[in-house]
Design a protein around this motif. Structure first.
Motif, short mmCIF file in Angstrom:
data_model
loop_
_atom_site.label_atom_id
_atom_site.label_comp_id
_atom_site.label_asym_id
_atom_site.label_seq_id
_atom_site.Cartn_x
_atom_site.Cartn_y
_atom_site.Cartn_z
N UNK A 128 0.78 -1.30 0.05
CA UNK A 128 0.07 0.16 -0.11
C UNK A 128 1.09 1.21 0.15
N UNK A 129 1.89 1.40 0.92
CA UNK A 129 2.86 2.38 0.92
C UNK A 129 3.40 2.63 -0.59
N UNK A 130 3.75 1.45 -1.01
CA UNK A 130 4.62 1.62 -2.50
C UNK A 130 3.39 2.21 -3.53
N UNK A 131 2.57 1.74 -3.67
CA UNK A 131 1.29 2.41 -4.06
C UNK A 131 1.23 3.94 -3.97
N UNK A 132 1.16 4.27 -2.93
CA UNK A 132 1.29 5.68 -2.41
C UNK A 132 2.47 6.48 -2.91
N UNK A 133 3.64 5.73 -2.82
CA UNK A 133 4.78 6.46 -3.42
C UNK A 133 4.75 6.80 -4.88
N UNK A 134 4.21 5.64 -5.57
CA UNK A 134 4.01 5.69 -7.08
C UNK A 134 3.17 6.88 -7.31
N UNK A 135 1.93 7.05 -6.64
CA UNK A 135 1.00 8.08 -6.91
C UNK A 135 1.73 9.52 -6.78
N UNK A 136 2.47 9.32 -5.72
CA UNK A 136 3.34 10.98 -5.66
C UNK A 136 4.20 11.00 -6.43
N UNK A 137 4.86 10.22 -6.83
CA UNK A 137 5.96 10.25 -8.00
C UNK A 137 5.46 10.88 -9.34
N UNK A 138 4.05 10.35 -9.53
CA UNK A 138 3.28 10.81 -10.80
C UNK A 138 2.88 12.29 -10.62
N UNK A 139 2.41 12.53 -9.30
CA UNK A 139 1.81 13.91 -9.04
C UNK A 139 2.84 14.96 -9.28
N UNK A 140 3.93 14.50 -8.71
CA UNK A 140 5.22 15.44 -8.68
C UNK A 140 5.41 15.73 -10.33
N UNK A 141 5.32 14.60 -11.10
CA UNK A 141 5.96 14.67 -12.51
C UNK A 141 4.87 15.73 -13.23
N UNK A 142 3.70 15.31 -12.86
CA UNK A 142 2.47 16.02 -13.39
C UNK A 142 2.46 17.60 -13.11
N UNK A 143 2.81 17.93 -11.95
CA UNK A 143 2.90 19.24 -11.32
C UNK A 143 4.29 20.10 -12.00
N UNK A 144 5.28 19.38 -11.90
CA UNK A 144 6.47 20.00 -12.20
C UNK A 144 6.74 20.12 -13.83
N UNK A 145 6.29 19.11 -14.43
CA UNK A 145 6.79 18.66 -15.91
C UNK A 145 5.56 18.91 -16.94
N UNK A 146 4.38 19.40 -16.53
CA UNK A 146 3.27 19.22 -17.54
C UNK A 146 2.61 20.86 -17.19
N UNK A 147 1.86 21.44 -18.02
CA UNK A 147 1.20 22.39 -17.84
C UNK A 147 -0.30 22.13 -17.58
N UNK A 148 -1.22 23.03 -17.01
CA UNK A 148 -2.42 22.66 -16.62
C UNK A 148 -3.20 21.81 -17.66
N UNK A 149 -3.19 22.37 -18.90
CA UNK A 149 -4.21 21.43 -20.05
C UNK A 149 -3.46 19.89 -20.07
N UNK A 150 -2.42 19.72 -19.94
CA UNK A 150 -1.72 18.25 -19.91
C UNK A 150 -2.47 17.66 -18.81
N UNK A 151 -2.35 18.27 -17.53
CA UNK A 151 -2.83 17.66 -16.38
C UNK A 151 -4.34 17.18 -16.28
N UNK A 152 -4.79 18.08 -16.82
CA UNK A 152 -6.39 17.96 -16.89
C UNK A 152 -6.72 16.92 -17.96
N UNK A 153 -6.03 16.91 -19.25
CA UNK A 153 -6.32 15.88 -20.17
C UNK A 153 -5.95 14.47 -19.56
N UNK A 154 -4.71 14.44 -18.83
CA UNK A 154 -4.38 13.18 -18.17
C UNK A 154 -5.37 12.62 -17.18
N UNK A 155 -5.90 13.62 -16.29
CA UNK A 155 -7.07 13.27 -15.37
C UNK A 155 -8.40 13.04 -16.01
N UNK A 156 -8.87 13.54 -16.96
CA UNK A 156 -9.93 12.99 -17.70
C UNK A 156 -9.86 11.47 -18.33
N UNK A 157 -8.56 11.32 -18.88
CA UNK A 157 -8.38 10.02 -19.67
C UNK A 157 -8.68 8.98 -18.41
#
Lengths: 228, 228
Positions: A128-157
DNA sequence: CGGGTACTTGACAATGGTCAAGTGTGGTGG
DNA sequence: CCACCACACTTGACCATTGTCAAGTACCCG
């Protein structure tokens, strides 16, 4: 439904024997929270962790000026607040209900006793904690490396996939909360939804939404940038 | 130094008996990497995890256009790459050496066997993953809720603390890597260092740096915004 | 029907990224 | 030992993205 049956359906406790489940039931505390109630606050001393039985809970950070970043939204069967159980004593973020919720609370000391006795519970918690870490790594990637439209599109998909891969989908949170989840503010989200609607990628009414250009959305989610 | 002694100093293995340490030594593989070598890449199939004995390793994500966000920099005694050991099979990010490094590699299957037998090893791993989650929660807060000057100030104060609380400190990574750690680019970092230097908060020459206005730096780190 | 909240829209400001050019420095080989 | 090259870093001009502030609309709940 009986408590034992509810507990047996929580992923964290999968694979436990009947006796072990009984022990789990013995230490838990059944709690109910109204919508919008604070469950705990950042830096507060923690005495245990929670599992969501019904309802929704958001885990979030708040800036000095009041802007909020949602780290996670948890629903049925998911646990939160475990970090201080193993680490040090304080919660690293805030938790608040998004809807009336029923939670099981597990006191730290009693739970630690259980986990030390039971390797399969320890393994479940590690995964469970590993899954959580994966999620955070993904969130950091989204926040730091994509702009808002990209994050939104990823979320909708992601939402579409979670709702069965169909092109019709429905937000399970308000747009304001979605903005906070995507690391932006409602105004910006609103503008971008408008823009990708007028480009024909989606059609949106209220909380319902239809994906019209899946391919284009996927490109957008990947590149992280909106053309035009 | 003998391998067993090196292993006994790794926090992950604290509290293990001599026999257990022997078992640990039996399964590890001693490896050396040159500076700038890739240890693993995102989405690659994982067969185990690593512990840094000497050197430095960065864990990072890369955007489509090549921008890089460092998630973590690990040094002596720290482990990385555990997530796929417990979760699913693939690494969630990339790993590369920042200096020539000696690493111990632990194959997944053999390590899982150990951890299932030994509750104290499982507890150590749980607390390590918890620490990691805390770090990520903090990083997300920084990236999403503060501006670059605030993140920089927080980092400098953290470095100062790690180097004994003195006002003289020395960067242990290049400014380019620091920029990537702070979620920005070298140009922006350079400008901000210039700005807070000219405001008298710090004095910087090469990689050495002196904090002149600790109070002001603390305000900056907290508020996340640079005035002027 | 009224009131509050969620959402939208517009005008504006600013943070920070891009591109390009220039400075400095350490290490290597001639 | 010095020249040169690569690379780290700096600086300038520009501009895109996104946040701020303000106002207006729509919608849900009592």
């Amino acid at each position: 439904m009986g408590i034992i049956e509810l507990v047996s359906k929580i992923p964290l406790f999968h694979g436990l024997s009947r006796e072990q489940l009984d022990e789990v039931v013995n230490i838990l505390i059944d709690q109910t929270f109204e919508r919008g109630q604070t469950i705990f606050s950042e830096d507060e001393e923690a005495s245990g962790f929670f599992v969501v039985i019904t309802g929704q809970v958001k885990i979030f950070k708040v800036s000095h000026e009041g802007k909020e970043q949602i780290l996670h939204i948890f629903g049925h069967g998911e646990s939160f607040g475990e970090v201080p159980v193993f680490g040090g004593g304080r919660f690293p973020a805030n938790a608040e209900t998004l809807a009336k919720s029923r939670l099981f609370f597990f006191p730290r000391a009693a739970f630690l006793k259980l986990i030390k006795k039971d390797p399969s519970l320890a393994m479940n918690m590690l995964s469970e904690l590993s899954r959580r870490l994966r999620h955070f790594a993904h969130l950091i990637e989204e926040l730091s490396l994509k702009e808002v439209p990209g994050r939104l599109a990823a979320y909708l998909l992601y939402l579409s996939e979670r709702q069965g891969g169909k092109n019709e989908l429905e937000l399970d949170i308000t747009k304001g909360q979605l903005a906070s989840l995507l690391g932006t503010i409602p105004e910006t989200l609103s503008r971008i939804l408008g823009k990708i609607s007028s480009q024909g990628l989606i059609k949106m009414q209220g909380r319902k939404l239809r994906i019209l250009g899946r391919k284009a959305l996927e490109d957008l989610a990947e590149s992280g940038k909106l053309l035009l």
